[in-house]
Design a protein around this motif. Structure first.
Motif, short mmCIF file in Angstrom:
data_model
loop_
_atom_site.label_atom_id
_atom_site.label_comp_id
_atom_site.label_asym_id
_atom_site.label_seq_id
_atom_site.Cartn_x
_atom_site.Cartn_y
_atom_site.Cartn_z
N VAL A 82 0.81 -1.23 0.00
CA VAL A 82 0.00 0.00 0.00
C VAL A 82 0.85 1.28 0.00
N CYS A 83 2.14 1.15 0.30
CA CYS A 83 2.99 2.35 0.30
C CYS A 83 3.75 2.51 -1.00
N GLY A 84 3.59 1.58 -1.93
CA GLY A 84 4.22 1.72 -3.24
C GLY A 84 3.44 2.70 -4.09
N TYR A 85 3.97 3.00 -5.25
CA TYR A 85 3.29 3.97 -6.12
C TYR A 85 1.88 3.47 -6.48
N LEU A 134 7.57 -1.71 3.85
CA LEU A 134 8.39 -0.51 3.62
C LEU A 134 9.77 -0.85 3.06
N SER A 135 9.84 -1.91 2.27
CA SER A 135 11.14 -2.30 1.72
C SER A 135 11.55 -1.42 0.54
N ARG A 136 10.62 -0.85 -0.14
CA ARG A 136 10.95 0.10 -1.22
C ARG A 136 11.48 1.38 -0.60
N ARG A 137 12.66 1.80 -1.00
CA ARG A 137 13.24 3.03 -0.46
C ARG A 137 12.29 4.19 -0.68
N GLY A 138 11.95 4.89 0.38
CA GLY A 138 11.08 6.05 0.26
C GLY A 138 9.61 5.73 0.43
N SER A 139 9.27 4.43 0.50
CA SER A 139 7.84 4.08 0.58
C SER A 139 7.20 4.63 1.86
N GLU A 140 8.03 4.85 2.91
CA GLU A 140 7.47 5.38 4.16
C GLU A 140 6.87 6.78 3.97
N GLY A 179 3.67 -4.81 7.83
CA GLY A 179 3.73 -6.27 7.74
C GLY A 179 4.38 -6.71 6.45
N ASP A 180 4.73 -7.98 6.43
CA ASP A 180 5.44 -8.54 5.29
C ASP A 180 4.58 -9.66 4.70
N VAL A 181 4.26 -9.55 3.42
CA VAL A 181 3.38 -10.56 2.81
C VAL A 181 4.03 -11.94 2.73
N VAL A 240 -6.44 -6.46 -2.78
CA VAL A 240 -5.81 -6.03 -4.03
C VAL A 240 -4.31 -6.22 -3.86
N ASP A 241 -3.73 -7.07 -4.70
CA ASP A 241 -2.33 -7.50 -4.54
C ASP A 241 -1.40 -6.54 -5.28
N CYS A 242 -0.78 -5.63 -4.54
CA CYS A 242 0.16 -4.67 -5.15
C CYS A 242 1.54 -4.74 -4.51
N ALA A 243 1.81 -5.79 -3.74
CA ALA A 243 3.12 -5.92 -3.10
C ALA A 243 3.99 -6.81 -3.96
N ALA A 244 5.09 -6.26 -4.43
CA ALA A 244 5.98 -7.08 -5.25
C ALA A 244 7.29 -6.36 -5.45
N LEU A 275 -5.66 -9.35 -8.60
CA LEU A 275 -4.21 -9.55 -8.74
C LEU A 275 -3.69 -8.56 -9.78
N LEU A 276 -2.78 -7.70 -9.35
CA LEU A 276 -2.20 -6.77 -10.30
C LEU A 276 -1.03 -7.46 -10.97
N SER A 277 -1.30 -7.97 -12.16
CA SER A 277 -0.25 -8.67 -12.89
C SER A 277 0.37 -7.72 -13.92
N THR A 278 1.10 -8.27 -14.83
CA THR A 278 1.96 -7.43 -15.67
C THR A 278 2.02 -7.92 -17.11
N GLY A 302 3.75 11.32 -8.59
CA GLY A 302 3.82 10.58 -7.32
C GLY A 302 4.75 9.39 -7.41
N GLN A 303 5.12 8.99 -8.62
CA GLN A 303 6.03 7.84 -8.75
C GLN A 303 7.46 8.35 -8.65
N PHE A 304 8.24 7.71 -7.83
CA PHE A 304 9.60 8.21 -7.59
C PHE A 304 10.49 8.12 -8.83
N1 LIG Z 1 4.74 0.15 -12.05
C1 LIG Z 1 4.42 -0.54 -13.13
O1 LIG Z 1 4.70 -0.11 -14.26
C2 LIG Z 1 3.66 -1.84 -13.03
C3 LIG Z 1 3.17 -2.44 -14.20
C4 LIG Z 1 2.47 -3.65 -14.10
C5 LIG Z 1 2.25 -4.23 -12.87
N2 LIG Z 1 2.74 -3.62 -11.75
C6 LIG Z 1 2.50 -4.29 -10.47
O2 LIG Z 1 2.01 -3.34 -9.54
C7 LIG Z 1 2.44 -3.69 -8.24
C8 LIG Z 1 3.06 -2.50 -7.54
O3 LIG Z 1 4.12 -1.96 -8.33
P1 LIG Z 1 4.72 -0.53 -8.02
O4 LIG Z 1 5.22 0.01 -9.30
O5 LIG Z 1 3.79 0.25 -7.19
O6 LIG Z 1 6.00 -0.94 -7.18
P2 LIG Z 1 6.53 -0.26 -5.84
O7 LIG Z 1 7.88 -0.83 -5.63
O8 LIG Z 1 6.38 1.21 -5.92
O9 LIG Z 1 5.54 -0.80 -4.73
C9 LIG Z 1 5.63 -2.07 -4.16
C10 LIG Z 1 5.37 -1.93 -2.69
O10 LIG Z 1 5.35 -3.23 -2.14
C11 LIG Z 1 6.09 -3.23 -0.92
N3 LIG Z 1 6.60 -4.57 -0.70
C12 LIG Z 1 7.55 -5.23 -1.39
N4 LIG Z 1 7.76 -6.44 -0.86
C13 LIG Z 1 6.89 -6.55 0.17
C14 LIG Z 1 6.63 -7.57 1.13
N5 LIG Z 1 7.31 -8.71 1.11
N6 LIG Z 1 5.67 -7.36 2.07
C15 LIG Z 1 4.99 -6.19 2.09
N7 LIG Z 1 5.21 -5.18 1.23
C16 LIG Z 1 6.15 -5.36 0.28
C17 LIG Z 1 7.20 -2.19 -1.13
O11 LIG Z 1 7.69 -1.67 0.09
C18 LIG Z 1 6.46 -1.14 -1.95
O12 LIG Z 1 5.89 -0.16 -1.12
C19 LIG Z 1 3.41 -4.85 -8.39
O13 LIG Z 1 2.71 -6.05 -8.12
C20 LIG Z 1 3.78 -4.82 -9.85
O14 LIG Z 1 4.07 -6.11 -10.31
C21 LIG Z 1 3.43 -2.44 -11.80
#
Ligand SMILES: NC(=O)c1ccc[n+]([C@@H]2O[C@H](COP(=O)([O-])OP(=O)(O)OC[C@H]3O[C@@H](n4cnc5c(N)ncnc54)[C@H](O)[C@@H]3O)[C@@H](O)[C@H]2O)c1
Length: 356
Positions: free
Chosen positions: A8-11, A35-41, A57-59, A75-79, A121-124, A207-209
């Motif tokens: 939830v703290c990612g972009y 908060l493993s992404r630098r700056g996500s905090e 928490g850690d997924v 909604v799965d956005c952690a990756a 599931l946010l896939s790619t 908003g995206q770093f």
């Molecule tokens: N950005 C894109 O262009 C894009 C395109 C297609 C799909 N996606 C999908 O969207 C999702 C989010 O991407 P994003 O661009 O926001 O990336 P992001 O790195 O900005 O966000 C990912 C967030 O997940 C957190 N995270 C990572 N591992 C974790 C763990 N083990 N437990 C809990 N949190 C964890 C990170 O701290 C970060 O805040 C991903 O699933 C990615 O596959 C992104």
């Protein structure tokens, strides 16, 4: 309705959570991130101001998901979203990528099963074969590659459809996402919960770093905002490779429709992306940024192509349009201008996370 957003703290996660939380009073949104992404905090305040409750928490850890409140949807956005992750060049091991991306999805599926939640599931687009994309018939236009010739199955002038090949190689990242999709399908069949799989092309915007692994559009805008000159890498170093994009807010519009109509008769797996009208080559993107930031001079190129790079990816989102009346709401120019303006106004903030 309650919605859990992981990462939830990612972009993408933060923007989707904010959009859902703002959609109606009846929608309660909470999220988890390690908060493993630098700056996500720095997203914590953004989320708090929009009424999104945060859980650290850690997924990868079942117990961290067990400790969360129940939800109607997850909604799965952690990756780890980098196409280079786990390939030896990124400082992240293959096992770490698989653990976070596939292991995290497995734990979330368990959460959905036990709590009776549906899953988005946010896939790619990286689930599509790099080899098949690399073999697309393309001709060199003055500023971009242009599809021309006999197209393979799943490809047309509209771009790549859900029928395109997913044969390896697709990258370690793509493989974790494709495996997550298959696992999610099995869970949804076996335990009967709603599942939506949205395969996104590049997602970017204000908003995206802008680190390179988060997608090329924000990366380019942020580079110029910091006074750096990015290089064209691969395919001869001329910047002809093409991508399409949408913002996370535009993706959120589709998710909102999907969670409001869990029983809708629509295909489970959909491509979502900008389409041809929201596509640009690196050269075109570079020209826009040079103009916006008032920079002159040529851009350097590196001829060699990186592992799993593809010369052309544009999403055919016809199914999303047909079944959910979804299409990008913003024009390419407006989205890019907003992204560049945000990068310019947030130079100091971005510089902190780029290690300057
Ligand atoms: N950005 C894109 O262009 C894009 C395109 C297609 C799909 N996606 C999908 O969207 C999702 C989010 O991407 P994003 O661009 O926001 O990336 P992001 O790195 O900005 O966000 C990912 C967030 O997940 C957190 N995270 C990572 N591992 C974790 C763990 N083990 N437990 C809990 N949190 C964890 C990170 O701290 C970060 O805040 C991903 O699933 C990615 O596959 C992104």
């Amino acid at each position: 309705m309650k919605v859990l957003v992981t990462g939830v703290c990612g972009y993408v996660g933060s923007r989707i959570a904010a959009r859902l939380a703002g959609a109606s009073r009846g929608l309660e949104v909470f999220g988890v991130d390690n908060l493993s992404r630098r700056g996500s905090e720095t997203s914590l305040r953004f989320l708090e101001e929009r009424g999104v409750r945060f859980f650290h928490g850690d997924v990868r850890l079942r117990e961290d998901l067990d400790a969360l409140p129940g939800a109607d949807w997850a909604v799965d956005c952690a990756a780890n979203p980098s196409v280079l992750a786990g390939t030896g060049s990124s400082g992240v091991s293959t096992a770490q990528v698989v653990g976070a991306n596939l292991g995290g999805t497995l734990n979330l599926l368990e959460y959905c099963r036990l709590r009776g939640a549906g899953l988005v599931l946010l896939s790619t687009s990286r689930v599509y074969s790099s080899a098949a994309l690399g073999a697309l018939p393309l001709k060199k236009g003055p500023t971009r590659f242009v599809p021309a010739g006999k197209f393979p199955a799943g490809f047309s002038a509209k771009g790549v459809s859900e029928k395109f090949s997913t044969a390896a190689p697709i990258s370690i990242y793509g493989a974790t996402k494709l495996a997550s999709e298959v696992l999610a399908e099995e869970y949804a069949e076996a335990f009967g919960f709603p599942l939506r799989i949205n395969r996104a092309g590049v997602i970017g915007g204000p908003g995206q770093f802008g680190k390179a692994d988060q997608g090329i559009f924000s990366f380019w805008a942020c580079s110029y905002a910091l006074g750096r000159r990015p290089k064209f890498i691969g395919y001869g170093g001329r910047g002809l490779q093409v991508r399409d994009w949408v913002s996370a807010e535009e993706v959120a519009e589709l998710i909102l429709r999907q969670i409001r109509a869990p029983g809708a008769a629509a295909p489970r797996t959909l491509n979502i992306g900008g389409g041809p009208e929201n596509s640009m080559s690196l050269r075109e993107l570079d020209d826009f940024c040079k103009d916006f930031f008032g920079v002159r001079g040529g851009t350097q190129g590196v001829a060699a192509t990186r592992l799993n790079d593809v010369p052309y990816y544009v999403s055919d989102s016809s199914l999303a349009r047909r079944h959910w009346a979804w299409s990008p709401s913003e024009s390419n120019g407006t989205r890019l201008e907003r992204t560049c303006r945000w990068a310019r106004e947030n130079r100091d903030f971005i510089a902190r996370w780029w290690g300057r």
